[in-house]
Design a protein around this motif. Structure first.
Motif, PDB file in Angstrom:
ATOM      1  N   GLU A 164       0.840  -1.197   0.000  1.00 19.53           N
ATOM      2  CA  GLU A 164       0.000   0.000   0.000  1.00 19.53           C
ATOM      3  C   GLU A 164       0.875   1.246   0.000  1.00 19.53           C
ATOM      4  OE1 GLU A 164      -2.678   2.163   3.302  1.00 19.53           O
ATOM      5  OE2 GLU A 164      -3.545   0.262   2.600  1.00 19.53           O
ATOM      6  N   TYR A 165       0.529   2.204  -0.866  1.00 17.65           N
ATOM      7  CA  TYR A 165       1.167   3.513  -0.907  1.00 17.65           C
ATOM      8  C   TYR A 165       0.202   4.509  -0.264  1.00 17.65           C
ATOM      9  CZ  TYR A 165       3.897   1.145  -4.473  1.00 17.65           C
ATOM     10  OH  TYR A 165       4.673   0.243  -5.151  1.00 17.65           O
ATOM     11  N   ASP A 166       0.631   5.131   0.817  1.00 19.19           N
ATOM     12  CA  ASP A 166      -0.233   6.023   1.586  1.00 19.19           C
ATOM     13  C   ASP A 166       0.259   7.450   1.441  1.00 19.19           C
ATOM     14  OD1 ASP A 166      -1.826   7.318   3.448  1.00 19.19           O
ATOM     15  OD2 ASP A 166      -1.739   5.672   4.885  1.00 19.19           O
ATOM     16  N   THR A 167      -0.633   8.371   1.046  1.00 17.64           N
ATOM     17  CA  THR A 167      -0.250   9.764   0.880  1.00 17.64           C
ATOM     18  C   THR A 167      -0.091  10.481   2.209  1.00 17.64           C
ATOM     19  OG1 THR A 167      -2.506  10.629   0.831  1.00 17.64           O
ATOM     20  CG2 THR A 167      -1.596   9.818  -1.254  1.00 17.64           C
ATOM     21  N   GLN A 168      -0.557   9.880   3.312  1.00 22.28           N
ATOM     22  CA  GLN A 168      -0.611  10.528   4.624  1.00 22.28           C
ATOM     23  C   GLN A 168      -1.456  11.808   4.578  1.00 22.28           C
ATOM     24  OE1 GLN A 168       0.406   9.310   7.559  1.00 22.28           O
ATOM     25  NE2 GLN A 168       0.951   7.466   6.424  1.00 22.28           N
ATOM     26  N   MET A 169      -2.329  11.897   3.589  1.00 21.48           N
ATOM     27  CA  MET A 169      -3.286  13.003   3.518  1.00 21.48           C
ATOM     28  C   MET A 169      -4.688  12.399   3.521  1.00 21.48           C
ATOM     29  SD  MET A 169      -1.290  15.419   0.777  1.00 21.48           S
ATOM     30  CE  MET A 169      -2.661  16.548   0.575  1.00 21.48           C
ATOM     31  N   ASP A 170      -5.218  12.093   2.343  1.00 21.60           N
ATOM     32  CA  ASP A 170      -6.558  11.521   2.263  1.00 21.60           C
ATOM     33  C   ASP A 170      -6.612  10.224   1.469  1.00 21.60           C
ATOM     34  OD1 ASP A 170      -7.780  13.525   3.732  1.00 21.60           O
ATOM     35  OD2 ASP A 170      -8.088  14.779   1.975  1.00 21.60           O
ATOM     36  N   LEU A 171      -5.672  10.012   0.555  1.00 22.53           N
ATOM     37  CA  LEU A 171      -5.755   8.891  -0.365  1.00 22.53           C
ATOM     38  C   LEU A 171      -4.665   7.863  -0.125  1.00 22.53           C
ATOM     39  CD1 LEU A 171      -6.483  10.717  -3.746  1.00 22.53           C
ATOM     40  CD2 LEU A 171      -8.089   9.399  -2.368  1.00 22.53           C
ATOM     41  N   ALA A 172      -5.004   6.603  -0.447  1.00 22.74           N
ATOM     42  CA  ALA A 172      -4.026   5.519  -0.444  1.00 22.74           C
ATOM     43  C   ALA A 172      -4.361   4.587  -1.599  1.00 22.74           C
ATOM     44  CB  ALA A 172      -4.047   4.751   0.879  1.00 22.74           C
ATOM     45  N   PHE A 173      -3.332   3.926  -2.130  1.00 22.41           N
ATOM     46  CA  PHE A 173      -3.482   3.011  -3.239  1.00 22.41           C
ATOM     47  C   PHE A 173      -2.829   1.688  -2.855  1.00 22.41           C
ATOM     48  CE2 PHE A 173      -3.229   7.328  -4.720  1.00 22.41           C
ATOM     49  CZ  PHE A 173      -4.264   7.439  -5.639  1.00 22.41           C
ATOM     50  N   SER A 174      -3.515   0.588  -3.113  1.00 22.21           N
ATOM     51  CA  SER A 174      -2.953  -0.709  -2.726  1.00 22.21           C
ATOM     52  C   SER A 174      -3.185  -1.735  -3.827  1.00 22.21           C
ATOM     53  CB  SER A 174      -3.554  -1.206  -1.409  1.00 22.21           C
ATOM     54  OG  SER A 174      -4.915  -1.570  -1.567  1.00 22.21           O
ATOM     55  N   LEU A 175      -2.370  -2.779  -3.770  1.00 20.73           N
ATOM     56  CA  LEU A 175      -2.514  -3.915  -4.673  1.00 20.73           C
ATOM     57  C   LEU A 175      -2.232  -5.185  -3.888  1.00 20.73           C
ATOM     58  CD1 LEU A 175      -2.874  -5.191  -7.485  1.00 20.73           C
ATOM     59  CD2 LEU A 175      -0.409  -4.864  -7.839  1.00 20.73           C
TER      60      LEU A 175
ATOM     61  N   PHE B 175      -5.929 -10.920  -8.189  1.00 19.47           N
ATOM     62  CA  PHE B 175      -5.378  -9.571  -8.129  1.00 19.47           C
ATOM     63  C   PHE B 175      -6.468  -8.653  -7.588  1.00 19.47           C
ATOM     64  CE2 PHE B 175      -3.251 -11.749 -11.608  1.00 19.47           C
ATOM     65  CZ  PHE B 175      -1.909 -11.514 -11.316  1.00 19.47           C
ATOM     66  N   ARG B 176      -6.083  -7.735  -6.658  1.00 25.17           N
ATOM     67  CA  ARG B 176      -7.059  -6.836  -6.046  1.00 25.17           C
ATOM     68  C   ARG B 176      -6.477  -5.428  -5.905  1.00 25.17           C
ATOM     69  NH1 ARG B 176     -11.438  -9.139  -3.029  1.00 25.17           N
ATOM     70  NH2 ARG B 176     -11.528 -11.392  -3.337  1.00 25.17           N
ATOM     71  N   PRO B 177      -6.562  -4.583  -6.918  1.00 23.09           N
ATOM     72  CA  PRO B 177      -6.187  -3.175  -6.754  1.00 23.09           C
ATOM     73  C   PRO B 177      -7.300  -2.408  -6.033  1.00 23.09           C
ATOM     74  CG  PRO B 177      -6.881  -3.586  -9.002  1.00 23.09           C
ATOM     75  CD  PRO B 177      -6.898  -4.918  -8.313  1.00 23.09           C
ATOM     76  N   GLU B 178      -6.905  -1.400  -5.249  1.00 23.63           N
ATOM     77  CA  GLU B 178      -7.886  -0.671  -4.432  1.00 23.63           C
ATOM     78  C   GLU B 178      -7.438   0.778  -4.265  1.00 23.63           C
ATOM     79  OE1 GLU B 178      -9.811  -0.940   0.104  1.00 23.63           O
ATOM     80  OE2 GLU B 178      -8.474  -2.515  -0.656  1.00 23.63           O
ATOM     81  N   ILE B 179      -8.409   1.700  -4.248  1.00 22.71           N
ATOM     82  CA  ILE B 179      -8.159   3.104  -3.944  1.00 22.71           C
ATOM     83  C   ILE B 179      -8.999   3.468  -2.724  1.00 22.71           C
ATOM     84  CG2 ILE B 179      -9.904   3.839  -5.643  1.00 22.71           C
ATOM     85  CD1 ILE B 179      -8.257   6.423  -5.961  1.00 22.71           C
ATOM     86  N   ARG B 180      -8.372   4.157  -1.748  1.00 18.09           N
ATOM     87  CA  ARG B 180      -9.034   4.472  -0.481  1.00 18.09           C
ATOM     88  C   ARG B 180      -9.084   5.982  -0.234  1.00 18.09           C
ATOM     89  NH1 ARG B 180      -6.644   0.323   4.077  1.00 18.09           N
ATOM     90  NH2 ARG B 180      -7.368  -1.619   3.114  1.00 18.09           N
ATOM     91  N   LEU B 181     -10.192   6.401   0.373  1.00 21.25           N
ATOM     92  CA  LEU B 181     -10.347   7.773   0.836  1.00 21.25           C
ATOM     93  C   LEU B 181     -10.542   7.735   2.342  1.00 21.25           C
ATOM     94  CD1 LEU B 181     -10.790  10.837   0.353  1.00 21.25           C
ATOM     95  CD2 LEU B 181     -13.233  10.314   0.078  1.00 21.25           C
ATOM     96  N   PHE B 182      -9.603   8.317   3.106  1.00 22.11           N
ATOM     97  CA  PHE B 182      -9.681   8.317   4.565  1.00 22.11           C
ATOM     98  C   PHE B 182     -10.589   9.443   5.049  1.00 22.11           C
ATOM     99  CE2 PHE B 182      -5.805   5.961   3.790  1.00 22.11           C
ATOM    100  CZ  PHE B 182      -5.928   4.898   4.688  1.00 22.11           C
ATOM    101  N   LEU B 183     -11.349   9.153   6.111  1.00 20.79           N
ATOM    102  CA  LEU B 183     -12.375  10.076   6.577  1.00 20.79           C
ATOM    103  C   LEU B 183     -12.154  10.570   7.993  1.00 20.79           C
ATOM    104  CD1 LEU B 183     -15.481   8.137   5.244  1.00 20.79           C
ATOM    105  CD2 LEU B 183     -14.278  10.024   4.135  1.00 20.79           C
ATOM    106  N   THR B 184     -11.461   9.823   8.848  1.00 16.41           N
ATOM    107  CA  THR B 184     -11.350  10.183  10.256  1.00 16.41           C
ATOM    108  C   THR B 184      -9.910  10.119  10.723  1.00 16.41           C
ATOM    109  OG1 THR B 184     -11.656   7.893  10.971  1.00 16.41           O
ATOM    110  CG2 THR B 184     -13.635   9.237  10.762  1.00 16.41           C
ATOM    111  N   GLY B 185      -9.677  10.549  11.962  1.00 14.76           N
ATOM    112  CA  GLY B 185      -8.343  10.470  12.539  1.00 14.76           C
ATOM    113  C   GLY B 185      -7.502  11.677  12.172  1.00 14.76           C
TER     114      GLY B 185
END
Length: 237
Positions: free
Chosen positions: A42-53, A81-91
């Motif tokens: 997982e690549y985490d922007t440490q802002m709002d988005l992360a990308f994982s495979l 194979f499971r690519p994923e894009i995440r939007l963080f909401l809390t914390g």
């Protein structure tokens, strides 16, 4: 699928998408009806988005060896194979002074952090297994018997997920669940010595679980997912 490695290399090369990298595994996939090892990055922007495979692979080594509990033959194979894009909401990710806090701590992350997120996940999987002395249900009153055949199940689909990611130091625990849809294609190849029969005169049951592999064709289904990840942050900027 062949463009995924290029996509993730591009994201890694952009500083905005290179704040941290973690490796993770999903230990409970080894207990699934289609057992496999699943690992991911997982690549985490440490802002709002992360990308994982995530990539999963299964073979005969994962099966219970007792004859009355084996689900598949020794030619069992599974790849996903499971690519994923995440939007963080809390914390802390959502606090306006997050970067200022990090600078004051001289680049150190807080000792612990919990963040909720929503995500979109695509998945592709291919299961193969060789069945001996089995059958295929063509209709409710007709089946094909064969001495040997290679079963394939290909799935393509996606999920909308919600989850929570908890980090203590560099160690990560991640819980998620979601709902989506899947398109399945089940078929056989390399069939040997086939013949047509009626279920009335053929009632074999070689396996003590669902007979899903006996029915071939294409169908679409609602699909649920539940996942637990264990991870470790290997790099941060």
């Amino acid at each position: 699928m062949r463009h995924l490695p290029l996509l993730f290399l591009t994201l890694l090369s952009i500083s905005a998408f290179s704040q941290s990298i973690n490796l993770h595994t999903s230990p409970f996939t080894a207990l699934d009806l289609a057992p496999r090892w699943r690992i991911g990055v997982e690549y985490d922007t440490q802002m709002d988005l992360a990308f994982s495979l995530d990539v999963g692979y299964g073979n005969d080594a994962l099966q219970v060896k007792a004859k009355d509990r084996r689900r598949w033959s020794n030619e069992y194979y599974y790849l996903e194979f499971r690519p994923e894009i995440r939007l963080f909401l809390t914390g802390l990710k959502r606090k306006s002074n997050y970067r200022k806090i990090q600078q004051q701590r001289l680049g150190r992350y807080p000792e612990s952090n919990t963040s909720g997120y929503i995500s979109l996940e695509y998945f592709h999987s291919h299961l193969k297994n060789t069945f001996n002395n089995s059958s295929i249900e063509v209709s409710h009153d007709t089946r094909i018997l064969f001495d040997k055949g290679r079963f394939h199940k290909i799935k393509n689909g996606g999920h909308f997920k919600i989850g929570a990611k908890h980090r203590v130091g560099r160690f990560i625990m991640d819980f998620s669940t979601g709902i989506g849809g899947v398109r399945r294609h089940k078929f056989y190849t390399e069939i040997e010595n086939s013949m047509t029969s009626s279920p009335l005169f053929h009632n074999d049951r070689e396996w003590m679980f669902t007979d899903d592999y006996r029915k071939i064709g294409k169908d679409s289904l609602v699909h649920l997912t539940l996942n637990f990840r264990l991870g470790y942050m290997i790099w941060r900027k």
